[in-house]
Design an enzyme around this catalytic site. Structure first.
Site, PDB file in Angstrom:
ATOM      1  N   LYS A   1     -21.280   2.435  38.598  1.00 54.75           N
ATOM      2  CA  LYS A   1     -22.469   2.771  39.391  1.00 54.75           C
ATOM      3  C   LYS A   1     -22.295   2.288  40.835  1.00 54.75           C
ATOM      4  O   LYS A   1     -22.614   3.007  41.785  1.00 54.75           O
ATOM      5  CB  LYS A   1     -23.693   2.111  38.755  1.00 54.75           C
ATOM      6  CG  LYS A   1     -24.954   2.937  38.869  1.00 54.75           C
ATOM      7  CD  LYS A   1     -26.086   2.282  38.103  1.00 54.75           C
ATOM      8  CE  LYS A   1     -26.393   2.983  36.801  1.00 54.75           C
ATOM      9  NZ  LYS A   1     -27.511   2.351  36.069  1.00 54.75           N
TER      10      LYS A   1
ATOM     11  N   THR B   1     -37.179  -3.525  32.210  1.00 52.68           N
ATOM     12  CA  THR B   1     -37.734  -4.347  31.122  1.00 52.68           C
ATOM     13  C   THR B   1     -38.147  -3.392  30.005  1.00 52.68           C
ATOM     14  O   THR B   1     -39.333  -3.158  29.795  1.00 52.68           O
ATOM     15  CB  THR B   1     -38.950  -5.155  31.613  1.00 52.68           C
ATOM     16  OG1 THR B   1     -39.857  -4.256  32.286  1.00 52.68           O
ATOM     17  CG2 THR B   1     -38.539  -6.254  32.557  1.00 52.68           C
TER      18      THR B   1
ATOM     19  N   LEU C   1     -44.170   2.764  42.280  1.00 53.01           N
ATOM     20  CA  LEU C   1     -43.622   4.089  42.605  1.00 53.01           C
ATOM     21  C   LEU C   1     -43.580   4.988  41.380  1.00 53.01           C
ATOM     22  O   LEU C   1     -43.439   4.546  40.236  1.00 53.01           O
ATOM     23  CB  LEU C   1     -42.251   3.965  43.248  1.00 53.01           C
ATOM     24  CG  LEU C   1     -41.120   3.316  42.460  1.00 53.01           C
ATOM     25  CD1 LEU C   1     -40.432   4.320  41.569  1.00 53.01           C
ATOM     26  CD2 LEU C   1     -40.132   2.713  43.440  1.00 53.01           C
TER      27      LEU C   1
ATOM     28  N   ASN D   1     -50.911   0.795  34.935  1.00 52.80           N
ATOM     29  CA  ASN D   1     -50.276   1.790  34.061  1.00 52.80           C
ATOM     30  C   ASN D   1     -51.104   2.044  32.799  1.00 52.80           C
ATOM     31  O   ASN D   1     -51.170   3.173  32.316  1.00 52.80           O
ATOM     32  CB  ASN D   1     -48.851   1.358  33.711  1.00 52.80           C
ATOM     33  CG  ASN D   1     -47.870   1.763  34.800  1.00 52.80           C
ATOM     34  OD1 ASN D   1     -48.254   2.408  35.780  1.00 52.80           O
ATOM     35  ND2 ASN D   1     -46.611   1.407  34.656  1.00 52.80           N
TER      36      ASN D   1
ATOM     37  N   PHE E   1     -54.514  12.572  36.862  1.00 51.38           N
ATOM     38  CA  PHE E   1     -54.235  12.012  35.533  1.00 51.38           C
ATOM     39  C   PHE E   1     -55.274  12.440  34.507  1.00 51.38           C
ATOM     40  O   PHE E   1     -55.549  11.748  33.536  1.00 51.38           O
ATOM     41  CB  PHE E   1     -54.070  10.491  35.590  1.00 51.38           C
ATOM     42  CG  PHE E   1     -52.685  10.146  36.032  1.00 51.38           C
ATOM     43  CD1 PHE E   1     -52.313  10.311  37.354  1.00 51.38           C
ATOM     44  CD2 PHE E   1     -51.730   9.741  35.118  1.00 51.38           C
ATOM     45  CE1 PHE E   1     -51.016  10.073  37.763  1.00 51.38           C
ATOM     46  CE2 PHE E   1     -50.425   9.500  35.518  1.00 51.38           C
ATOM     47  CZ  PHE E   1     -50.074   9.664  36.842  1.00 51.38           C
TER      48      PHE E   1
ATOM     49  N   HIS F   1     -54.945  15.672  33.382  1.00 48.51           N
ATOM     50  CA  HIS F   1     -54.358  16.958  33.020  1.00 48.51           C
ATOM     51  C   HIS F   1     -53.941  16.933  31.544  1.00 48.51           C
ATOM     52  O   HIS F   1     -53.056  16.183  31.161  1.00 48.51           O
ATOM     53  CB  HIS F   1     -53.165  17.255  33.933  1.00 48.51           C
ATOM     54  CG  HIS F   1     -52.763  18.683  33.845  1.00 48.51           C
ATOM     55  ND1 HIS F   1     -53.353  19.671  34.608  1.00 48.51           N
ATOM     56  CD2 HIS F   1     -51.872  19.306  33.043  1.00 48.51           C
ATOM     57  CE1 HIS F   1     -52.841  20.835  34.277  1.00 48.51           C
ATOM     58  NE2 HIS F   1     -51.934  20.643  33.332  1.00 48.51           N
TER      59      HIS F   1
ATOM     60  N   CYS G   1     -41.983   4.094  31.669  1.00 45.12           N
ATOM     61  CA  CYS G   1     -43.019   3.131  32.062  1.00 45.12           C
ATOM     62  C   CYS G   1     -44.243   3.161  31.158  1.00 45.12           C
ATOM     63  O   CYS G   1     -44.473   2.231  30.392  1.00 45.12           O
ATOM     64  CB  CYS G   1     -43.428   3.367  33.507  1.00 45.12           C
ATOM     65  SG  CYS G   1     -42.091   3.040  34.650  1.00 45.12           S
TER      66      CYS G   1
HETATM   67  C1  UDX Z   1     -45.822   5.733  36.305  1.00 49.25           C
HETATM   68  C2  UDX Z   1     -46.941   5.341  37.265  1.00 49.25           C
HETATM   69  O1  UDX Z   1     -47.642   6.528  37.693  1.00 49.25           O
HETATM   70  C3  UDX Z   1     -46.377   4.594  38.455  1.00 49.25           C
HETATM   71  O2  UDX Z   1     -47.433   4.174  39.324  1.00 49.25           O
HETATM   72  C4  UDX Z   1     -45.601   3.387  37.943  1.00 49.25           C
HETATM   73  O3  UDX Z   1     -45.033   2.666  39.020  1.00 49.25           O
HETATM   74  C5  UDX Z   1     -44.512   3.836  36.974  1.00 49.25           C
HETATM   75  O4  UDX Z   1     -45.083   4.589  35.910  1.00 49.25           O
HETATM   76  P1  UDX Z   1     -43.961   7.670  36.259  1.00 49.25           P
HETATM   77  O5  UDX Z   1     -43.437   7.042  35.005  1.00 49.25           O
HETATM   78  O6  UDX Z   1     -42.998   8.135  37.300  1.00 49.25           O
HETATM   79  O7  UDX Z   1     -44.967   6.670  36.996  1.00 49.25           O
HETATM   80  O8  UDX Z   1     -44.788   8.961  35.775  1.00 49.25           O
HETATM   81  P2  UDX Z   1     -46.281   9.513  35.960  1.00 49.25           P
HETATM   82  O9  UDX Z   1     -46.358  10.416  37.113  1.00 49.25           O
HETATM   83  O10 UDX Z   1     -47.276   8.406  35.879  1.00 49.25           O
HETATM   84  O11 UDX Z   1     -46.388  10.407  34.646  1.00 49.25           O
HETATM   85  C6  UDX Z   1     -46.243   9.804  33.360  1.00 49.25           C
HETATM   86  C7  UDX Z   1     -46.356  10.816  32.279  1.00 49.25           C
HETATM   87  O12 UDX Z   1     -47.702  11.254  32.147  1.00 49.25           O
HETATM   88  C8  UDX Z   1     -45.516  12.077  32.447  1.00 49.25           C
HETATM   89  O13 UDX Z   1     -44.906  12.383  31.216  1.00 49.25           O
HETATM   90  C9  UDX Z   1     -46.536  13.126  32.836  1.00 49.25           C
HETATM   91  O14 UDX Z   1     -46.143  14.418  32.444  1.00 49.25           O
HETATM   92  C10 UDX Z   1     -47.763  12.658  32.073  1.00 49.25           C
HETATM   93  N1  UDX Z   1     -49.051  13.082  32.662  1.00 49.25           N
HETATM   94  C11 UDX Z   1     -49.399  12.694  33.919  1.00 49.25           C
HETATM   95  C12 UDX Z   1     -49.921  13.856  31.906  1.00 49.25           C
HETATM   96  O15 UDX Z   1     -49.638  14.218  30.764  1.00 49.25           O
HETATM   97  N2  UDX Z   1     -51.133  14.211  32.466  1.00 49.25           N
HETATM   98  C13 UDX Z   1     -51.514  13.832  33.712  1.00 49.25           C
HETATM   99  O16 UDX Z   1     -52.619  14.186  34.135  1.00 49.25           O
HETATM  100  C14 UDX Z   1     -50.607  13.048  34.466  1.00 49.25           C
END
Ligand code: UDX
Length: 417
Positions: free
Chosen positions: A17, A68, A136, A192, A233, A235, A244
C-alpha cells in the site's frame, strides 16, 4: 493536511500500500482523492513510510486513523490495530508532541491509550493525547474533510486545544466543540447510531406499508416536509451497510452493556434487526417475481458496493442479497461500476458481468441494489429488449416506477404497492 499546506508523512504497515501511494496510485475508490494524492506528492509536502521511527522523528502531531472493525467473536469493536499502532509509535516519541485519535472507539479507549502513551514514550507527559473523531462519508470524504460541518476536540490540556485549533485554522470556522475524552468518543457513535435509527425507522414504516398496500416513498416525502424531521437519511430501501453504521451500532450496544447501561441502547438491537429484515425482503420480492422459486433462475444484481461512488463492500446490503439469492439456487450475475474486484475476491462463488446490460441479458429477475447514477439512468425499454423476463426489484426506491411499468416491467420495491 498536505492540501492545507502541512508537511505530511503517512505511515502504514502494509508495504505494498505504501509503495502504491508513494507512486501516486490510490488503493481505494474515493472521489477527488487521487488528485489530492498526486498534488501532495508533486508539491513534496506528502510522503509515505513504513517506519515508526521515521514518523516519530518527523511529526509534531500524529494522527491515529486505524480501523476498529467488529470483533471476530462478538459485537464489540476490535481496537487491536489502534493498540498496536500506539505500542509501535510511543517508544520513539522522544520530544513533546500531540497524538490525535481519529478512530471510532468504545468510550474509555482514549483514557487507556493516554496512559499507555505516557508509560511508553520517552517524552513522558510531553507526549499528549487528544480525541478528534472524523465524520466523513465515503464518496464525499474529501469534501467532508476540507469542509467539515463541525470539529470535536476531546482534550485534557490547554496546549492540545491550542495545537488543534491552530492546525484546523485553514478550514475557516466550522463550529468547534471542545470537551473531555469520553464525550468526544461518544459523539461519533451517537451520531452514527442516530443515522442508522433514522434509516431503520423509515424501513420499519416500509414494513407497515407492505401490510396495507401503502407507499413508503410518498410517506417519507410527506414526513420530510416537516423541518424537524427532514428528508436526509429517510430514504427507504434495503437498508444500511458499510464499514461504519452496522458495526458501530453493535459496538455501541456492547459497550453500553459492559458499562451496566445496556437497557439505554437496547433499541439499537431492533434497529439492526429491521435492517437485516430489509435484505430478506429484497430476496422475497425476487422470489415472488420468479414465480415462487429461485432454483436455477438467472438473476441480475446491479450493485455490489454498500453505497454508490465507493468500491467498499464491507457489510454491503447488495452483496448480502446476492449471496442469499445464490443460496436459494439462483444463477446470479453481479455488476458494479467500481466494486467488482473487491466483490470477486470476497464472493468468488457469484457470477460477474462487465456491464449492467451484460448482467441483465437473459435474466428472469433484475435487482437494483446500489443506487449508482449509471443504474438510476438505465433505459427500461432498452434493457427490456435484452432481459429474459421484465421483472425488476428496485431495492433502493430510485427508479421511476411508472416508466418501468409502461415499458412492460413488473416493478416491485420495498414498502411500495
Ligand atoms: C457513515 C456516516 O454517514 C459518516 O458520518 C461516518 O463518518 C461514517 O459512517 P458512510 O459509511 O460513508 O458514512 O455511509 P452513509 O452515507 O452514512 O450510508 C450508510 C448506508 O446507509 C449506505 O448503505 C446507504 O445506502 C444507506 N442509507 C443511507 C439508506 O439506506 N438510506 C438513507 O436514507 C441513507
Amino acid at each position: 493536511m498536505a492540501e492545507l499546506g502541512y508537511e505530511v508523512l503517512g505511515l502504514d504497515i502494509d508495504v505494498d500500500k505504501v509503495r502504491r501511494l508513494a507512486g501516486g496510485d490510490l488503493p481505494i475508490h474515493e472521489n477527488g482523492l487521487g488528485a489530492l494524492l498526486r498534488n501532495g506528492l508533486e508539491s513534496g509536502r506528502l510522503g509515505f513510510t513504513t517506519s515508526f521511527e521515521e514518523a516519530a522523528a518527523f511529526g509534531d502531531v500524529h494522527f491515529l486513523c486505524l480501523g476498529t472493525p467488529q470483533s471476530a467473536d462478538g459485537h464489540a469493536a476490535d481496537t487491536s490495530q489502534l493498540d498496536a499502532a500506539v505500542d509501535a509509535l510511543a517508544p520513539h516519541l522522544v520530544r513533546p508532541c500531540l497524538v490525535v485519535g481519529k478512530s471510532t472507539v468504545p468510550v474509555g479507549t482514549a483514557d487507556r491509550l493516554a496512559r499507555r502513551l505516557q508509560e511508553l514514550a520517552p517524552a513522558g507527559t510531553g507526549a499528549d493525547l487528544a480525541w478528534n473523531p472524523e465524520f466523513l462519508r465515503e464518496g464525499f470524504a474529501v469534501e467532508d474533510t476540507l469542509r467539515p460541518d463541525r470539529i470535536v476536540l476531546g482534550v485534557r490540556t490547554a496546549q492540545a486545544e491550542r495545537t488543534l485549533r491552530e492546525l484546523y485554522r485553514p478550514l475557516g470556522g466550522p463550529p468547534c466543540v471542545v470537551t473531555d475524552f469520553a464525550t468526544a468518543e461518544l459523539v461519533k457513535t451517537a451520531a452514527n447510531s442516530f443515522l442508522a435509527t433514522k434509516i431503520s425507522y423509515i424501513n420499519a414504516m416500509a414494513e407497515l406499508c407492505e401490510a396495507v398496500d401503502a407507499d413508503v416513498v410518498a410517506l417519507a416525502e410527506a414526513l420530510s416536509h416537516d423541518d424537524r424531521i427532514g428528508k436526509r437519511f429517510l430514504h427507504p430501501g434495503i437498508g444500511f451497510g458499510g464499514g461504519c453504521l452496522p458495526k458501530d451500532i453493535r459496538a455501541f450496544r456492547a459497550r453500553a452493556e459492559e458499562l451496566g447501561v445496556g437497557h439505554a441502547l437496547a433499541f439499537l438491537g431492533e434497529v439492526d434487526a429491521i435492517n437485516t429484515r430489509r435484505r430478506e425482503r429484497a430476496v422475497e420480492l425476487a422470489r415472488d417475481l420468479a414465480g415462487g422459486s429461485l432454483e436455477n433462475c438467472p438473476v441480475a444484481v446491479l450493485g455490489a458496493a454498500f453505497k454508490p461512488d465507493s468500491d467498499d463492500i464491507r457489510d454491503s446490503p447488495a452483496l448480502a442479497v446476492a449471496k442469499a439469492l445464490a443460496g436459494e439456487g439462483a444463477r446470479v450475475s453481479v455488476y458494479d461500476p467500481a466494486a467488482l474486484d473487491n466483490a470477486r475476491k470476497s464472493c468468488p462463488e457469484l457470477g460477474y458481468a462487465g456491464s449492467a446490460v451484460e448482467a441483465a441479458t437473459g435474466a428472469r429477475v433484475t435487482l437494483l441494489l446500489t443506487e449508482w447514477a449509471d443504474f438510476t439512468g438505465l433505459d427500461p425499454v432498452a434493457l427490456g429488449t435484452v432481459s429474459g423476463e421484465r421483472n425488476i426489484v428496485d431495492g433502493r426506491n430510485v427508479l421511476d416506477a411508472a416508466a418501468w411499468r409502461t415499458a412492460g416491467w413488473n416493478y416491485r420495491a420495498p414498502g411500495r404497492p
